[in-house]
Write a protein that holds these residues in place. Structure first.
Motif, PDB file in Angstrom:
ATOM      1  N   SER A 524       0.931  -1.244   0.157  1.00 27.59           N
ATOM      2  CA  SER A 524       0.056   0.009   0.020  1.00 27.59           C
ATOM      3  C   SER A 524       0.833   1.245   0.037  1.00 27.59           C
ATOM      4  CB  SER A 524      -0.983   0.038   1.278  1.00 27.59           C
ATOM      5  OG  SER A 524      -1.821   1.184   1.410  1.00 27.59           O
ATOM      6  N   GLY A 525       1.141   1.869  -1.141  1.00 27.43           N
ATOM      7  CA  GLY A 525       2.230   2.909  -1.370  1.00 27.43           C
ATOM      8  C   GLY A 525       3.424   2.329  -1.046  1.00 27.43           C
ATOM      9  N   ARG A 526       4.281   2.889  -0.113  1.00 28.59           N
ATOM     10  CA  ARG A 526       5.319   2.347   0.270  1.00 28.59           C
ATOM     11  C   ARG A 526       5.466   1.485   1.455  1.00 28.59           C
ATOM     12  NH1 ARG A 526       9.929   4.864  -2.102  1.00 28.59           N
ATOM     13  NH2 ARG A 526       9.091   5.578  -4.154  1.00 28.59           N
ATOM     14  N   THR A 527       4.225   0.877   1.847  1.00 36.30           N
ATOM     15  CA  THR A 527       4.154   0.014   3.086  1.00 36.30           C
ATOM     16  C   THR A 527       3.905  -1.442   2.689  1.00 36.30           C
ATOM     17  OG1 THR A 527       3.391   2.062   4.516  1.00 36.30           O
ATOM     18  CG2 THR A 527       3.061  -0.232   5.276  1.00 36.30           C
ATOM     19  N   LEU A 528       4.631  -2.326   3.298  1.00 35.22           N
ATOM     20  CA  LEU A 528       4.724  -3.618   2.901  1.00 35.22           C
ATOM     21  C   LEU A 528       3.670  -4.096   4.212  1.00 35.22           C
ATOM     22  CD1 LEU A 528       8.137  -4.884   2.229  1.00 35.22           C
ATOM     23  CD2 LEU A 528       6.251  -4.799   0.678  1.00 35.22           C
ATOM     24  N   GLN A 529       2.583  -4.918   3.730  1.00 32.23           N
ATOM     25  CA  GLN A 529       1.802  -5.300   4.611  1.00 32.23           C
ATOM     26  C   GLN A 529       1.759  -6.940   4.511  1.00 32.23           C
ATOM     27  OE1 GLN A 529      -1.901  -3.805   3.294  1.00 32.23           O
ATOM     28  NE2 GLN A 529      -1.654  -1.958   4.453  1.00 32.23           N
ATOM     29  N   ILE A 530       2.317  -7.585   5.827  1.00 33.41           N
ATOM     30  CA  ILE A 530       2.629  -9.087   5.549  1.00 33.41           C
ATOM     31  C   ILE A 530       1.771  -9.613   6.531  1.00 33.41           C
ATOM     32  CG2 ILE A 530       4.549 -10.644   6.040  1.00 33.41           C
ATOM     33  CD1 ILE A 530       6.313  -8.421   5.964  1.00 33.41           C
ATOM     34  N   THR A 531       1.099 -10.867   5.873  1.00 31.48           N
ATOM     35  CA  THR A 531      -0.052 -11.518   6.666  1.00 31.48           C
ATOM     36  C   THR A 531       0.647 -13.169   6.709  1.00 31.48           C
ATOM     37  OG1 THR A 531      -1.591 -10.366   6.196  1.00 31.48           O
ATOM     38  CG2 THR A 531      -2.390 -12.292   6.867  1.00 31.48           C
ATOM     39  N   ARG A 532       0.623 -13.513   7.747  1.00 32.28           N
ATOM     40  CA  ARG A 532       0.995 -15.208   7.914  1.00 32.28           C
ATOM     41  C   ARG A 532      -0.268 -15.844   8.425  1.00 32.28           C
ATOM     42  NH1 ARG A 532       1.823 -19.985   8.119  1.00 32.28           N
ATOM     43  NH2 ARG A 532       3.848 -20.820   8.655  1.00 32.28           N
ATOM     44  N   GLN A 533      -0.848 -16.886   7.651  1.00 31.95           N
ATOM     45  CA  GLN A 533      -2.035 -17.671   8.584  1.00 31.95           C
ATOM     46  C   GLN A 533      -1.294 -18.964   8.675  1.00 31.95           C
ATOM     47  OE1 GLN A 533      -5.314 -17.814   8.995  1.00 31.95           O
ATOM     48  NE2 GLN A 533      -4.973 -19.902   9.482  1.00 31.95           N
ATOM     49  N   THR A 534      -1.709 -19.489  10.112  1.00 30.89           N
ATOM     50  CA  THR A 534      -1.152 -20.749  10.337  1.00 30.89           C
ATOM     51  C   THR A 534      -2.210 -21.259  11.487  1.00 30.89           C
ATOM     52  OG1 THR A 534       0.548 -21.846  11.242  1.00 30.89           O
ATOM     53  CG2 THR A 534       0.115 -19.672  12.231  1.00 30.89           C
ATOM     54  N   VAL A 535      -2.372 -22.607  11.329  1.00 29.32           N
ATOM     55  CA  VAL A 535      -2.990 -23.519  12.389  1.00 29.32           C
ATOM     56  C   VAL A 535      -2.388 -23.983  13.558  1.00 29.32           C
ATOM     57  CG1 VAL A 535      -5.202 -23.810  11.026  1.00 29.32           C
ATOM     58  CG2 VAL A 535      -3.062 -25.391  11.021  1.00 29.32           C
ATOM     59  N   GLY A 536      -0.873 -23.671  13.453  1.00 28.81           N
ATOM     60  CA  GLY A 536      -0.012 -24.025  14.544  1.00 28.81           C
ATOM     61  C   GLY A 536       0.449 -23.055  15.292  1.00 28.81           C
ATOM     62  N   ASP A 537       1.441 -23.172  15.975  1.00 31.05           N
ATOM     63  CA  ASP A 537       2.081 -22.102  16.927  1.00 31.05           C
ATOM     64  C   ASP A 537       2.723 -20.912  16.249  1.00 31.05           C
ATOM     65  OD1 ASP A 537       1.337 -23.778  19.112  1.00 31.05           O
ATOM     66  OD2 ASP A 537       3.322 -24.804  18.938  1.00 31.05           O
ATOM     67  N   ASP A 538       3.047 -19.754  17.125  1.00 29.15           N
ATOM     68  CA  ASP A 538       3.631 -18.817  16.606  1.00 29.15           C
ATOM     69  C   ASP A 538       4.687 -18.807  15.466  1.00 29.15           C
ATOM     70  OD1 ASP A 538       5.061 -16.153  16.217  1.00 29.15           O
ATOM     71  OD2 ASP A 538       4.795 -15.774  18.303  1.00 29.15           O
ATOM     72  N   PRO A 539       4.500 -18.491  14.378  1.00 26.37           N
ATOM     73  CA  PRO A 539       5.457 -18.913  13.426  1.00 26.37           C
ATOM     74  C   PRO A 539       6.912 -18.113  13.250  1.00 26.37           C
ATOM     75  CG  PRO A 539       3.881 -17.334  12.466  1.00 26.37           C
ATOM     76  CD  PRO A 539       3.507 -17.471  13.973  1.00 26.37           C
ATOM     77  N   GLY A 540       6.949 -17.171  14.287  1.00 29.11           N
ATOM     78  CA  GLY A 540       8.133 -16.336  14.499  1.00 29.11           C
ATOM     79  C   GLY A 540       8.241 -15.296  13.590  1.00 29.11           C
ATOM     80  N   SER A 541       9.445 -14.838  13.117  1.00 27.12           N
ATOM     81  CA  SER A 541       9.587 -13.659  12.469  1.00 27.12           C
ATOM     82  C   SER A 541       9.594 -13.700  11.076  1.00 27.12           C
ATOM     83  CB  SER A 541      10.802 -12.793  12.866  1.00 27.12           C
ATOM     84  OG  SER A 541      10.988 -12.379  14.267  1.00 27.12           O
ATOM     85  N   ALA A 542       9.306 -12.933  10.383  1.00 25.79           N
ATOM     86  CA  ALA A 542       9.643 -13.178   8.757  1.00 25.79           C
ATOM     87  C   ALA A 542      10.732 -12.235   8.507  1.00 25.79           C
ATOM     88  CB  ALA A 542       8.231 -12.380   8.088  1.00 25.79           C
ATOM     89  N   THR A 543      11.445 -12.675   7.321  1.00 28.58           N
ATOM     90  CA  THR A 543      12.542 -11.844   6.685  1.00 28.58           C
ATOM     91  C   THR A 543      12.000 -11.233   5.471  1.00 28.58           C
ATOM     92  OG1 THR A 543      14.050 -13.541   7.549  1.00 28.58           O
ATOM     93  CG2 THR A 543      14.944 -12.313   5.865  1.00 28.58           C
ATOM     94  N   ILE A 544      12.629  -9.995   5.292  1.00 34.40           N
ATOM     95  CA  ILE A 544      12.266  -9.230   4.003  1.00 34.40           C
ATOM     96  C   ILE A 544      13.797  -9.145   3.269  1.00 34.40           C
ATOM     97  CG2 ILE A 544      11.425  -7.013   3.294  1.00 34.40           C
ATOM     98  CD1 ILE A 544       9.899  -6.768   5.704  1.00 34.40           C
ATOM     99  N   LYS A 545      13.769  -9.508   2.148  1.00 37.62           N
ATOM    100  CA  LYS A 545      15.099  -9.195   1.193  1.00 37.62           C
ATOM    101  C   LYS A 545      14.679  -8.257   0.402  1.00 37.62           C
ATOM    102  CE  LYS A 545      18.188 -11.246  -1.707  1.00 37.62           C
ATOM    103  NZ  LYS A 545      18.513 -12.789  -2.368  1.00 37.62           N
ATOM    104  N   TYR A 546      15.412  -6.952   0.451  1.00 40.64           N
ATOM    105  CA  TYR A 546      14.914  -5.825  -0.291  1.00 40.64           C
ATOM    106  C   TYR A 546      15.444  -5.964  -1.736  1.00 40.64           C
ATOM    107  CZ  TYR A 546      13.651  -3.258   3.966  1.00 40.64           C
ATOM    108  OH  TYR A 546      12.881  -2.762   5.077  1.00 40.64           O
TER     109      TYR A 546
END
Length: 689
Positions: A524-546
């Motif tokens: 959205s413009g210059r803002t990345l919106q990341i969504t992680r769907q899971t039925v498990g536990d906390d998926p941890g962090s996401a890594t962004i490669k620019y």
């Protein structure tokens, strides 16, 4: 030094007195009166005293010469080598400018517009914004530290707003080479499973090595083809849209030695899959109160082509009823389950049992259909626990739950399991967030062994009620009760039967929004919106490669059960890769055809014309080896008339600033009084003789 007057009387009065004195003086001289000349001089002195003459001297300081230095920080400048070149050249330039006290540099970091969807290198816009408060006469020149890829160069010097040399210090090296790939034409929408056409092109900027360029094609993260493209020529590509919703085509051209950047070696094309018509085969077995629940739901959707058969009796049952009164058409078993089974997107068995209508081999065809990517829904009732259950046929190989042969007959509220609260098929069902759930009860379920897959709803005593599972490339759902019609009839307030049934069907159809394990990203413009769907536990962090190659880790925060999100504002544009565990996704920030990525090689040509008109210098800062050399500064008084091919000429301004004014009254104080007394005394002395 200048002469000024600050009269004690209005000038009109002084002029009148001067006229009277002039008449008297002329008359006295004409008549030859003694002392006429001295009296005239005394009158003139009196008039001068009334006029109050002043000697004025301005106290001025010479102003500094402003030299704006525009540093290109656009993305084409963000390669490691160019960053190093820019920083070293800027350090040398600061040292050279510091040697001239009368030169005041202004350093301007020029980035692309923060919210622009079509980023470009606009150095002259940054220059004009930075010098808007400076008089044009004070600007001695402008220096651009850039790779030469500038997209807002004015067509004439009149557009600059000042008259001074334009210099360009070019990063990068001569004869650079870069290979990039772009989508020339492609559809924005496509019908699922129909052929689509797209055209791409590989472009070599700089001296091309020639040859064939291998291009790898991925669709939704899966490699589907390898193309052989000729640089500079259009390459057609045909593909089929595999699913409804968002689909991502990724094209990557192989890296070549010596390329200045790999940022533009990949590109993406987004295509929205549209199901023209979803073909569903609904086979109903023993008639029951909820027999039309699935039929009514599917018929209400205009995009569904429904084929519905109800098996009223098995072939071996003979009760004397004429065939023409029993059925409208014969059940075309071979045509449906052999010849055209691949044409169906979903097969539903609603309280169906094996009673000889379908040959046993056909169940194996259905199992193969599922394994090859088909979708199967079992809406089970008491017949599923009998000896005629379809779970005892070859269909058993794809079913996630095996019946025990018992029914559980007791009232219960259907509830979401822990997985069900996280699964997009059942998460957020209206009425599920209270205890007991705000919907009506059901009264029986089929008892099964511990199932495979995910049990998203449970019945009495936490026995499985709704089970979802994958089988090969296909999907299977089992609803282990025939009581769902109670919700649609409004029993005890009813329940979200339509929403539940529709979500089950769409999950079976591989709707991307209902995937239980998914990583998606949007811009959205210059803002990345990341969504992680899971039925498990906390998926941890996401890594962004620019696009520039750097990586950054962002924390995913749970917003709803099973749904984790993160937002990241970025100054870069281009293709971003987001990963979390084994999942990855791509998102493009900004326009895919942005000028910033269409040419990455450095060039001295773009600034040459403007520099030539203004007597400036354009040169590369990269010298032999890895050294960086910035040309010397040449201060010039007056207009710069000749371009210097070794030095950067700077026009020194003649502008000054007024600090104060010194005034000396000529007839004030003792000096003026003495002059008047002297002339009056001389008058009396002359008359006394």
């Amino acid at each position: 030094m200048t002469l000024d007057f600050q009269p004690f009387l209005p000038w009109s009065v002084i002029a009148a007195l001067a006229a009277v004195m002039a008449l008297i003086a002329v008359f006295s001289i004409w008549r030859g009166l003694r002392g006429a000349l001295v009296r005239s001089l005394a009158g003139i002195a009196l008039l001068a005293a009334l006029a109050n003459p002043l000697l004025m001297q301005e106290d001025r300081d010479r102003l500094s010469t402003i030299v704006p230095v525009v540093i290109d920080r656009s993305q084409s400048q963000l390669t490691p080598e160019r960053i190093k070149m820019t920083d070293e050249a800027l350090a040398q330039l600061k040292d050279r400018l510091a040697a001239f006290p009368r030169i005041e540099p202004r350093y301007i970091d020029a980035k692309d517009t923060a919210e622009s969807d079509t980023p470009a290198t606009r150095l002259f816009s940054a220059l004009h914004a930075a010098i808007g408060d400076i008089p044009p006469a004070r600007i001695g020149g402008a220096i651009f530290l850039t790779d030469g890829q500038i997209h807002d160069i004015p067509s004439s010097t009149q557009s600059l707003g000042f008259s001074a040399p334009i210099h360009g210090l070019i990063t990068g090296r001569a004869n650079e080479f870069d290979r990039r790939i772009e989508v020339v034409r492609g559809p924005r929408f496509g019908i699922v499973n129909e052929e689509q056409q797209l055209t791409l092109r590989v472009v070599d900027d700089g001296p091309s090595p020639g040859g064939i360029a291998p291009v790898t094609v991925k669709l939704n993260g899966n490699e589907i083809a390898t193309l052989q493209a000729t640089p500079g020529q259009e390459t057609p590509f045909s593909f089929k849209v595999p699913r409804a919703g968002n689909n991502v085509l990724e094209f990557s051209v192989a890296e070549l030695p010596g390329e200045i950047t790999l940022v533009n070696n990949r590109t993406v094309h987004l295509i929205e899959g549209i199901r023209q018509n979803m073909r569903v085969l609904l086979v109903s077995g023993e008639p029951h109160a909820g027999e039309r629940a699935w039929r009514n739901l599917l018929k209400s959707d205009a995009s569904v082509d429904l084929v519905h058969f109800t098996i009223l009796r098995p072939p071996e049952k003979q009760d004397g009823t004429p065939i023409n009164e029993l059925s409208l058409i014969a059940f075309p078993t071979r045509e449906l389950f052999v010849d055209k089974i691949k044409d169906f997107d979903l097969i539903i068995f609603d309280r169906y049992q094996h009673r000889g209508v379908l040959p046993i081999l056909y169940y194996d065809y259905i199992a193969q259909y599922v394994q090859n990517g088909g979708a199967l829904l079992i809406a089970a009732g008491p017949e599923h626990a009998s000896q005629d259950s379809i779970a005892l046929t070859p269909l058993q190989s794809v079913l996630p739950a095996e019946p025990t042969g018992n029914m559980i007959d007791k009232p219960f509220y259907p509830r979401l399991s822990e997985e069900g609260r996280k699964h997009p098929v059942t998460r957020g069902l209206d009425g599920a967030d209270v205890e007991p759930p705000h919907w009506g009860r059901w009264f029986r379920t089929v008892d099964v062994e511990p199932p495979e897959g995910q049990t998203v709803m449970v019945g009495a005593d936490n026995h499985p009620l709704l089970v979802l599972n994958r089988a090969g490339e296909g999907r299977v759902a089992m609803l282990l009760s025939d009581q769902g019609w109670l919700w649609s009839r409004g029993f005890e307030g009813g329940g979200p039967s339509v929403a539940l049934y529709r979500r089950i069907a769409h999950w079976l159809m591989k709707e991307p929004a209902l995937e239980e394990e998914a990583l998606t990203a949007t811009a959205s413009g210059r803002t990345l919106q990341i969504t992680r769907q899971t039925v498990g536990d906390d998926p941890g962090s996401a890594t962004i490669k620019y696009p520039s190659g750097k990586s950054e880790t962002v924390k995913l925060t749970q917003g709803e059960p099973g749904l984790y999100r993160a937002e990241k504002h970025t100054d870069e544009i281009g293709l971003f890769e987001i990963t979390n565990g084994k999942l990855s996704t791509l998102v493009h920030v900004g326009a895919v055809d942005a000028p910033e990525f269409k040419a990455m090689i450095s060039t001295t040509d773009t600034l040459k014309s403007l520099a030539s008109q203004t007597k400036g210098l354009v040169t590369r800062v990269a010298a032999a080896g890895n050294s960086i050399v910035v040309p010397p500064i040449l201060p010039v008084r007056g207009a710069v008339r000749i371009a210097d091919d070794q030095r950067m000429s700077i026009h020194l301004t003649d502008e000054t600033v007024l600090r104060g004014i010194n005034t000396l009254p000529l007839f004030a104080g003792f000096l003026g009084l003495a002059a008047l007394l002297f002339l009056l005394a001389a008058t009396w002395w002359r008359e006394g003789r």
